[in-house]
Design an enzyme around this catalytic site. Structure first.
Site, short mmCIF file in Angstrom:
data_model
loop_
_atom_site.label_atom_id
_atom_site.label_comp_id
_atom_site.label_asym_id
_atom_site.label_seq_id
_atom_site.Cartn_x
_atom_site.Cartn_y
_atom_site.Cartn_z
CG ASN A 91 21.59 78.84 90.07
OD1 ASN A 91 21.73 78.46 91.23
ND2 ASN A 91 22.57 78.79 89.18
CE1 TYR A 156 26.31 85.21 97.00
CE2 TYR A 156 26.56 84.53 99.29
CZ TYR A 156 26.23 84.23 97.98
OH TYR A 156 25.80 82.96 97.65
CE LYS A 160 22.77 84.61 96.58
NZ LYS A 160 22.17 84.04 95.37
P1 NAD Z 1 29.16 79.39 89.84
O1 NAD Z 1 30.07 80.57 89.84
O2 NAD Z 1 29.72 78.03 89.63
O3 NAD Z 1 27.99 79.63 88.78
C1 NAD Z 1 27.37 80.88 88.66
C2 NAD Z 1 26.46 80.89 87.47
O4 NAD Z 1 25.92 82.22 87.37
C3 NAD Z 1 27.19 80.59 86.16
O5 NAD Z 1 26.39 79.76 85.34
C4 NAD Z 1 27.35 81.98 85.52
O6 NAD Z 1 27.25 81.94 84.11
C5 NAD Z 1 26.17 82.73 86.08
N1 NAD Z 1 26.48 84.15 86.14
C6 NAD Z 1 27.45 84.76 86.86
N2 NAD Z 1 27.46 86.08 86.57
C7 NAD Z 1 26.48 86.29 85.65
C8 NAD Z 1 26.00 87.43 84.96
N3 NAD Z 1 26.51 88.64 85.15
N4 NAD Z 1 24.98 87.28 84.10
C9 NAD Z 1 24.43 86.08 83.88
N5 NAD Z 1 24.84 84.95 84.50
C10 NAD Z 1 25.86 85.06 85.37
O7 NAD Z 1 28.39 79.50 91.20
P2 NAD Z 1 27.51 78.46 92.04
O8 NAD Z 1 28.29 78.17 93.26
O9 NAD Z 1 26.98 77.36 91.22
O10 NAD Z 1 26.34 79.47 92.47
C11 NAD Z 1 25.05 79.41 91.93
C12 NAD Z 1 24.12 80.10 92.92
O11 NAD Z 1 24.21 79.43 94.17
C13 NAD Z 1 24.46 81.56 93.17
O12 NAD Z 1 23.27 82.31 93.27
C14 NAD Z 1 25.17 81.51 94.52
O13 NAD Z 1 25.04 82.72 95.21
C15 NAD Z 1 24.43 80.38 95.20
N6 NAD Z 1 25.15 79.73 96.30
C16 NAD Z 1 26.30 79.02 96.09
C17 NAD Z 1 26.94 78.40 97.16
C18 NAD Z 1 28.21 77.60 97.01
O14 NAD Z 1 28.82 77.20 98.02
N7 NAD Z 1 28.64 77.27 95.80
C19 NAD Z 1 26.38 78.53 98.46
C20 NAD Z 1 25.21 79.25 98.62
C21 NAD Z 1 24.59 79.84 97.53
#
Ligand code: NAD
Length: 248
Positions: A91, A156, A160
């Site tokens: 994730n 990005y 994906k």
């Molecule tokens: P967030 O920024 O709240 O959380 C990201 C998580 O990834 C955190 O726990 C962080 O510790 C971890 N992380 C970041 N960089 C890291 C690194 N270098 N090494 C290890 N861990 C790392 O983001 P989110 O919105 O919860 O996103 C989680 C996933 O969902 C991601 O893959 C993101 O691409 C995907 N996503 C999010 C959304 C959205 O709208 N929030 C939409 C589509 C996809």
């Protein structure tokens, strides 16, 4: 309880969508290893989970996900602590916004390294253990932009799109070892990132979504629970959108 007795690893499990997945997995009876980028954030997440329910079984690690050896070592530690690894959720991820005209190639590489290469490293280490134990589930957090692209930050969506490709390919490669591989494609989800946006901007985004609002991390996490569970025993190689039909 849909995940009773299962052991799961959730990368990027300290906040946002990952934290919601961790909580839903625990509620469904799983034991969870919460992975984050820093010791501090992992410790904080574990403390808040324990405060919510002292009976939940959790531990945490913060390996560099872009270092294949560090990842393999951490996966081995989870097996050592809990006896097996049934579910891996890839994730952790970072977003990107730069225009191609100003893109620093090193930044492009860094995004690909975490969002794609780390998914491969974690999957490789977990699959070896899953094969030995007779099966498992690998779930990847992709994104709705993996289907349509986005008008900036091209690393990005590129990462994906590749995660979707890895999902399809590993599903075909690992099916014979009883390892299912699927991806969830969230739309705009109300994590800290979205909460930081001005209210009017969120309202404008919401108007473009057929369901009329952004999603919650819990709604995304529910898709992970289903795909991780035996209810999805014949589902592999699937891309499940959880986006309110945002782009369709
Ligand atoms: P967030 O920024 O709240 O959380 C990201 C998580 O990834 C955190 O726990 C962080 O510790 C971890 N992380 C970041 N960089 C890291 C690194 N270098 N090494 C290890 N861990 C790392 O983001 P989110 O919105 O919860 O996103 C989680 C996933 O969902 C991601 O893959 C993101 O691409 C995907 N996503 C999010 C959304 C959205 O709208 N929030 C939409 C589509 C996809």
């Amino acid at each position: 309880m849909m995940l009773k007795g299962k052991v799961a690893i959730v990368t990027g499990g300290t906040r946002g969508i990952g934290y919601a997945i961790v909580k839903r997995f625990l509620e469904e009876g799983a034991t969870v290893s919460v992975w984050g980028s820093r010791e501090e954030s992992v410790t904080k997440a574990l403390a808040s989970l324990k405060a919510e329910n002292p009976d939940w079984v959790v531990n945490g690690f913060w390996p560099s996900l872009t270092d294949a050896d560090a990842v393999a070592e951490a996966v081995a530690k989870v097996k050592e602590a809990f006896g097996k690894v049934d579910i891996l959720v890839n994730n952790a991820g970072v977003s990107a916004r730069d225009s191609i005209y100003a893109y620093n190639p090193d930044d492009f590489k860094k995004t690909i390294d975490l969002n794609l290469n780390a998914v491969f490293y974690c999957s490789q280490a977990a699959a070896k253990i899953m094969k030995e134990q007779g099966g498992g589930v690998i779930l990847n957090t992709s994104s709705m932009v993996s289907l349509y692209g986005q008008p900036a930050g091209s690393a990005y969506p590129a990462s994906k799109f590749a995660v979707n490709g890895l999902t399809h390919s590993l599903a075909r490669e690992l099916g014979r070892d009883n390892i299912r591989v699927n991806a969830v494609l969230p739309g705009v989800t109300a994590t800290d990132m979205v909460a930081a946006l001005p209210e009017q901007m969120v309202a404008a985004i919401s108007k473009t979504i057929p369901l009329g609002r952004v999603g919650t991390p819990e709604e995304v996490a529910n898709a992970f629970v289903f795909l991780a569970s035996d209810m999805a025993s014949y589902i592999t190689g699937a891309l499940l959108s959880v986006d309110g039909a945002a782009m369709t």
